[in-house]
Design an enzyme around this catalytic site. Structure first.
Site, mmCIF file in Angstrom:
data_model
loop_
_atom_site.group_PDB
_atom_site.id
_atom_site.type_symbol
_atom_site.label_atom_id
_atom_site.label_comp_id
_atom_site.label_asym_id
_atom_site.label_seq_id
_atom_site.Cartn_x
_atom_site.Cartn_y
_atom_site.Cartn_z
ATOM 1 N N ASP A 15 29.640 77.511 51.492
ATOM 2 C CA ASP A 15 29.394 76.597 52.010
ATOM 3 C C ASP A 15 29.110 75.621 52.198
ATOM 4 O O ASP A 15 29.774 74.575 51.127
ATOM 5 C CB ASP A 15 27.223 76.933 51.672
ATOM 6 C CG ASP A 15 26.311 76.104 52.693
ATOM 7 O OD1 ASP A 15 26.747 76.807 53.525
ATOM 8 O OD2 ASP A 15 25.690 75.094 52.315
ATOM 9 N N ILE A 16 29.270 74.415 52.687
ATOM 10 C CA ILE A 16 30.069 73.013 53.274
ATOM 11 C C ILE A 16 27.966 72.742 53.120
ATOM 12 O O ILE A 16 27.658 72.682 53.478
ATOM 13 C CB ILE A 16 30.196 72.748 54.953
ATOM 14 C CG1 ILE A 16 31.460 72.875 55.056
ATOM 15 C CG2 ILE A 16 30.519 71.265 54.644
ATOM 16 C CD1 ILE A 16 31.947 73.128 56.152
ATOM 17 N N ASN A 58 26.062 66.423 60.869
ATOM 18 C CA ASN A 58 26.501 66.485 62.771
ATOM 19 C C ASN A 58 25.120 65.330 62.777
ATOM 20 O O ASN A 58 24.856 65.093 63.774
ATOM 21 C CB ASN A 58 25.328 67.476 62.581
ATOM 22 C CG ASN A 58 26.120 69.084 62.679
ATOM 23 O OD1 ASN A 58 27.578 68.465 63.162
ATOM 24 N ND2 ASN A 58 26.327 70.305 62.234
ATOM 25 N N HIS A 103 27.820 66.458 66.347
ATOM 26 C CA HIS A 103 28.534 67.941 66.379
ATOM 27 C C HIS A 103 30.053 67.808 67.080
ATOM 28 O O HIS A 103 30.612 68.595 66.117
ATOM 29 C CB HIS A 103 26.795 68.450 67.699
ATOM 30 C CG HIS A 103 26.831 69.497 66.998
ATOM 31 N ND1 HIS A 103 26.205 69.718 66.564
ATOM 32 C CD2 HIS A 103 25.070 68.915 67.949
ATOM 33 C CE1 HIS A 103 24.743 69.695 66.026
ATOM 34 N NE2 HIS A 103 23.552 69.189 67.130
ATOM 35 N N ASP A 115 31.872 69.782 64.056
ATOM 36 C CA ASP A 115 33.000 70.892 64.668
ATOM 37 C C ASP A 115 34.516 70.254 63.366
ATOM 38 O O ASP A 115 35.389 71.566 63.384
ATOM 39 C CB ASP A 115 33.651 70.974 65.953
ATOM 40 C CG ASP A 115 32.227 71.497 66.767
ATOM 41 O OD1 ASP A 115 31.342 71.812 66.219
ATOM 42 O OD2 ASP A 115 31.795 71.811 67.896
ATOM 43 N N GLU A 161 27.197 76.932 58.300
ATOM 44 C CA GLU A 161 28.859 76.404 57.503
ATOM 45 C C GLU A 161 28.557 76.861 56.614
ATOM 46 O O GLU A 161 29.686 76.542 55.590
ATOM 47 C CB GLU A 161 28.014 75.191 57.341
ATOM 48 C CG GLU A 161 27.092 74.703 56.088
ATOM 49 C CD GLU A 161 25.361 75.121 56.534
ATOM 50 O OE1 GLU A 161 25.133 74.730 56.113
ATOM 51 O OE2 GLU A 161 25.164 74.883 58.103
ATOM 52 N N ARG A 219 40.138 77.048 43.557
ATOM 53 C CA ARG A 219 41.271 76.749 44.021
ATOM 54 C C ARG A 219 40.950 75.885 45.765
ATOM 55 O O ARG A 219 41.251 75.164 46.250
ATOM 56 C CB ARG A 219 42.578 77.196 44.214
ATOM 57 C CG ARG A 219 43.785 77.888 42.899
ATOM 58 C CD ARG A 219 44.222 78.634 43.498
ATOM 59 N NE ARG A 219 45.027 79.533 43.743
ATOM 60 C CZ ARG A 219 44.129 80.676 43.902
ATOM 61 N NH1 ARG A 219 44.264 81.300 42.453
ATOM 62 N NH2 ARG A 219 44.432 81.673 44.129
#
Length: 132
Positions: free
Chosen positions: A1-2, A9, A14, A18, A44, A64
């Site tokens: 998950d970012i 955003n 957006h 992206d 995300e 990693r």
């Protein structure tokens, strides 16, 4: 998950979001093996299916990925400074679930560990829940 993706955003729009998604996806694809499967799982969230991989090897792969993404600097047209991106990761292994259990259990385990990574500071990998 970012980590803090909604903030990207909301702050930059957006199109910038992206750009972050694309850069993160490209970096994950660069780090994983050719035979690993990478798929967007939610807004995300990304899932990496690493076949024939133990939990320890999965943890090394996740680390990693985390470290590689932490080095990214994403450029977008709405900010003069490249954005730093981090991710939180949860790792689960097929050998941890009972034979005959469906794949939703495996995803649920990884998701619980992902949530733990986010709750304990983000930009980290969790392979086992405390007290489990």
């Amino acid at each position: 998950d970012i980590d803090h993706f909604k903030k990207v955003n909301d702050t930059f729009g957006h199109i910038a979001g992206d750009a972050v998604l694309c850069e993160v996806a490209e970096e994950i694809l660069r780090v994983v093996r050719t035979e690993d499967v990478v798929a967007r799982y939610g807004g995300e969230e990304v899932v990496v299916l690493a076949r024939a991989t133990s939990r320890d090897a999965g943890a090394r792969l996740a680390e990693r990925i985390r470290a590689s993404i932490a080095e990214l600097r994403v450029v977008n047209g709405h900010s003069p400074v490249p954005m730093r991106v981090t991710v939180s990761l949860g790792v689960a292994c097929l050998s941890e679930i009972a034979l005959g259990t469906d794949e939703a259990t495996l995803v649920s385990m990884a998701d619980a560990r992902l949530l733990s990574a986010k709750e304990t500071g983000r930009n980290r990998v969790v392979t086992v829940l405390e007290g489990a």
